[in-house]
Write a protein that holds these residues in place. Structure first.
Motif, mmCIF file in Angstrom:
data_model
loop_
_atom_site.group_PDB
_atom_site.id
_atom_site.type_symbol
_atom_site.label_atom_id
_atom_site.label_comp_id
_atom_site.label_asym_id
_atom_site.label_seq_id
_atom_site.Cartn_x
_atom_site.Cartn_y
_atom_site.Cartn_z
ATOM 1 N N GLN A 121 0.833 -1.206 0.000
ATOM 2 C CA GLN A 121 0.000 0.000 0.000
ATOM 3 C C GLN A 121 0.863 1.249 0.000
ATOM 4 O OE1 GLN A 121 -3.025 -0.470 -0.688
ATOM 5 N NE2 GLN A 121 -2.856 -2.675 -0.420
ATOM 6 N N THR A 122 0.242 2.408 -0.204
ATOM 7 C CA THR A 122 1.007 3.654 -0.244
ATOM 8 C C THR A 122 0.358 4.726 0.626
ATOM 9 O OG1 THR A 122 -0.255 4.388 -2.173
ATOM 10 C CG2 THR A 122 1.851 3.351 -2.612
ATOM 11 N N GLU B 39 -13.642 7.684 6.750
ATOM 12 C CA GLU B 39 -12.590 7.476 5.746
ATOM 13 C C GLU B 39 -12.522 5.989 5.401
ATOM 14 O OE1 GLU B 39 -7.787 8.081 5.046
ATOM 15 O OE2 GLU B 39 -8.490 7.495 7.020
ATOM 16 N N GLY C 155 -10.006 3.307 3.878
ATOM 17 C CA GLY C 155 -8.587 3.140 3.538
ATOM 18 C C GLY C 155 -7.692 3.878 4.510
ATOM 19 N N SER D 204 -1.621 4.429 6.338
ATOM 20 C CA SER D 204 -0.680 4.885 7.367
ATOM 21 C C SER D 204 -1.375 5.662 8.480
ATOM 22 C CB SER D 204 0.358 5.802 6.719
ATOM 23 O OG SER D 204 -0.273 7.018 6.307
ATOM 24 N N GLN E 8 -3.871 10.690 6.443
ATOM 25 C CA GLN E 8 -5.072 11.438 6.041
ATOM 26 C C GLN E 8 -6.039 11.598 7.228
ATOM 27 O OE1 GLN E 8 -6.715 12.603 2.580
ATOM 28 N NE2 GLN E 8 -7.538 13.644 4.381
ATOM 29 N N GLU F 100 -9.984 0.022 7.582
ATOM 30 C CA GLU F 100 -8.897 -0.598 6.815
ATOM 31 C C GLU F 100 -9.197 -2.088 6.660
ATOM 32 O OE1 GLU F 100 -5.999 0.435 5.133
ATOM 33 O OE2 GLU F 100 -6.072 -1.704 4.667
ATOM 34 N N ARG F 101 -8.933 -2.643 5.472
ATOM 35 C CA ARG F 101 -9.232 -4.059 5.231
ATOM 36 C C ARG F 101 -8.036 -4.984 5.465
ATOM 37 N NH1 ARG F 101 -7.299 -6.144 0.570
ATOM 38 N NH2 ARG F 101 -8.822 -7.833 0.352
ATOM 39 N N LEU G 51 -1.863 -3.764 8.649
ATOM 40 C CA LEU G 51 -1.869 -2.300 8.620
ATOM 41 C C LEU G 51 -2.811 -1.761 9.684
ATOM 42 C CD1 LEU G 51 -2.072 -0.927 4.964
ATOM 43 C CD2 LEU G 51 -0.500 -0.278 6.777
ATOM 44 N N ASP H 103 -14.580 -3.963 5.748
ATOM 45 C CA ASP H 103 -14.686 -3.714 4.310
ATOM 46 C C ASP H 103 -15.397 -2.384 4.063
ATOM 47 O OD1 ASP H 103 -15.092 -3.676 1.629
ATOM 48 O OD2 ASP H 103 -16.385 -5.455 1.552
ATOM 49 N N GLY H 104 -14.622 -1.444 3.523
ATOM 50 C CA GLY H 104 -15.130 -0.102 3.267
ATOM 51 C C GLY H 104 -16.332 -0.050 2.329
ATOM 52 N N THR I 136 -10.052 6.697 0.002
ATOM 53 C CA THR I 136 -8.664 6.944 -0.403
ATOM 54 C C THR I 136 -8.077 5.756 -1.165
ATOM 55 O OG1 THR I 136 -7.717 6.202 1.709
ATOM 56 C CG2 THR I 136 -8.347 8.511 1.565
ATOM 57 N N MET J 287 -9.441 -0.210 -4.484
ATOM 58 C CA MET J 287 -10.347 -0.520 -3.377
ATOM 59 C C MET J 287 -10.824 -1.950 -3.631
ATOM 60 S SD MET J 287 -13.723 1.554 -2.257
ATOM 61 C CE MET J 287 -14.820 0.989 -0.950
ATOM 62 N N LEU J 288 -10.442 -2.869 -2.715
ATOM 63 C CA LEU J 288 -10.735 -4.293 -2.918
ATOM 64 C C LEU J 288 -11.929 -4.705 -2.069
ATOM 65 C CD1 LEU J 288 -7.000 -5.424 -2.765
ATOM 66 C CD2 LEU J 288 -8.392 -5.113 -4.825
HETATM 67 N N1 SAH Z 1 -5.423 7.166 3.524
HETATM 68 C C1 SAH Z 1 -4.148 6.450 3.527
HETATM 69 C C2 SAH Z 1 -3.732 5.998 2.142
HETATM 70 C C3 SAH Z 1 -4.395 4.781 1.822
HETATM 71 S S1 SAH Z 1 -3.858 3.731 0.521
HETATM 72 C C4 SAH Z 1 -3.040 7.234 4.146
HETATM 73 O O1 SAH Z 1 -3.247 8.409 4.487
HETATM 74 O O2 SAH Z 1 -1.964 6.661 4.325
HETATM 75 C C5 SAH Z 1 -5.396 2.853 0.401
HETATM 76 C C6 SAH Z 1 -5.733 1.966 1.576
HETATM 77 O O3 SAH Z 1 -7.062 1.454 1.341
HETATM 78 C C7 SAH Z 1 -4.850 0.740 1.717
HETATM 79 O O4 SAH Z 1 -4.322 0.678 3.011
HETATM 80 C C8 SAH Z 1 -5.783 -0.446 1.405
HETATM 81 O O5 SAH Z 1 -5.483 -1.616 2.144
HETATM 82 C C9 SAH Z 1 -7.128 0.141 1.816
HETATM 83 N N2 SAH Z 1 -8.312 -0.501 1.217
HETATM 84 C C10 SAH Z 1 -8.476 -0.993 -0.037
HETATM 85 N N3 SAH Z 1 -9.720 -1.499 -0.197
HETATM 86 C C11 SAH Z 1 -10.378 -1.312 0.994
HETATM 87 C C12 SAH Z 1 -11.684 -1.642 1.467
HETATM 88 N N4 SAH Z 1 -12.577 -2.250 0.707
HETATM 89 N N5 SAH Z 1 -11.998 -1.306 2.730
HETATM 90 C C13 SAH Z 1 -11.085 -0.679 3.543
HETATM 91 N N6 SAH Z 1 -9.840 -0.356 3.158
HETATM 92 C C14 SAH Z 1 -9.474 -0.662 1.898
#
Ligand code: SAH
Length: 222
Positions: free
Chosen positions: A66-67, A91, A93, A96, A99, A114-115, A119, A141-142, A158, A214-215
């Motif tokens: 992830q980033t 939010e 995702g 880190s 955000q 977060e999924r 993390l 799951d978002g 995000t 987004m998975l």
């Molecule tokens: N907002 C973060 C950047 C997130 S990168 C920051 O400030 O660092 C995107 C993140 O979304 C990843 O950690 C990924 O694991 C998460 N993600 C992807 N699909 C998701 C879902 N369905 N539900 C929750 N989180 C998800």
């Protein structure tokens, strides 16, 4: 093992000021957003071997594939949210947690999902260490949002969403704003949905961005 409180040196503060000037030149005008970017030490969210990259206006890997988003992108999405003090913000995702801290710094009540379990565990603990203990973190799951805590004044996604999840629209208050990068390919379109008082929605597009996908569903435990 206790986590050590990271240090925010004058050098880091100086680099942050320069980053904020740069982001201002790129067109961000909301002083509240710029203020929050100047306050939250982005290097706290980097591994100590990569600290020198924290104040470049670039995304950076945070592990687990992830980033952490580019600072300009964080500023852009946050500006679109039009945060007011005490807004209840969801939010999707957490990543880190950077955000989420920007939103909390602006006075929002932050709920973040977060999924990825590793993390989630790491960031949930770390938010206390860096001084943002009021942020509420959820492993889930978002796509489903957070029905127990809905409705929200604002929702920010995000990760790159292939479509706009119904649950997120349902959990938005009338007068609320959803900010979401939409697109199933490499490039997404930053999109806002504003919900009117009669629950009708207005959609606007704000240009091209790149996010990790987004998975669906929580990640399988290792
Ligand atoms: N907002 C973060 C950047 C997130 S990168 C920051 O400030 O660092 C995107 C993140 O979304 C990843 O950690 C990924 O694991 C998460 N993600 C992807 N699909 C998701 C879902 N369905 N539900 C929750 N989180 C998800």
């Amino acid at each position: 093992m206790a986590t050590i409180q990271p240090v925010d040196s004058y050098r880091h503060q100086g680099l942050r000021k320069l980053l904020v000037q740069n982001i201002r030149l790129k067109g961000i005008t909301d002083e509240q957003v710029l203020n929050a970017l100047e306050k939250v030490p982005r290097h706290f969210f980097f591994d100590s071997s990569f600290l020198e990259y924290a104040y470049e206006d670039k995304p950076f890997p945070i592990g687990a594939g992830q980033t952490i988003s580019q600072p300009y992108t964080v500023a852009f999405q946050t500006e679109l949210l039009q945060i007011r003090k005490n807004d209840k913000v969801l939010e999707i995702g957490t990543g880190s947690g950077y955000q989420a801290c920007i939103l909390a710094e602006m006075g929002a009540k932050v709920f973040t999902i977060e999924r990825q379990k590793t993390l989630f565990d790491k960031t949930s603990k770390y938010l206390h260490v860096v001084g943002y203990p009021t942020i509420k973190t959820f492993f889930g799951d978002g796509y489903k949002g957070l029905p127990t805590f809905a409705p929200f004044d604002k929702v920010i996604v995000t990760a790159a969403a292939p479509y706009i999840p119904d649950a997120l629209l349902e959990q938005l208050k009338p007068g609320g704003i959803l900010v979401i990068p939409v697109g199933a390919n490499d490039v997404q379109t930053m999109t806002t949905i504003t919900k009117n008082q009669d629950s009708s929605c207005v959609k606007k597009e704000h240009g091209a961005f790149r996010f990790v996908p987004m998975l669906e569903d929580k990640a399988k435990e290792i």
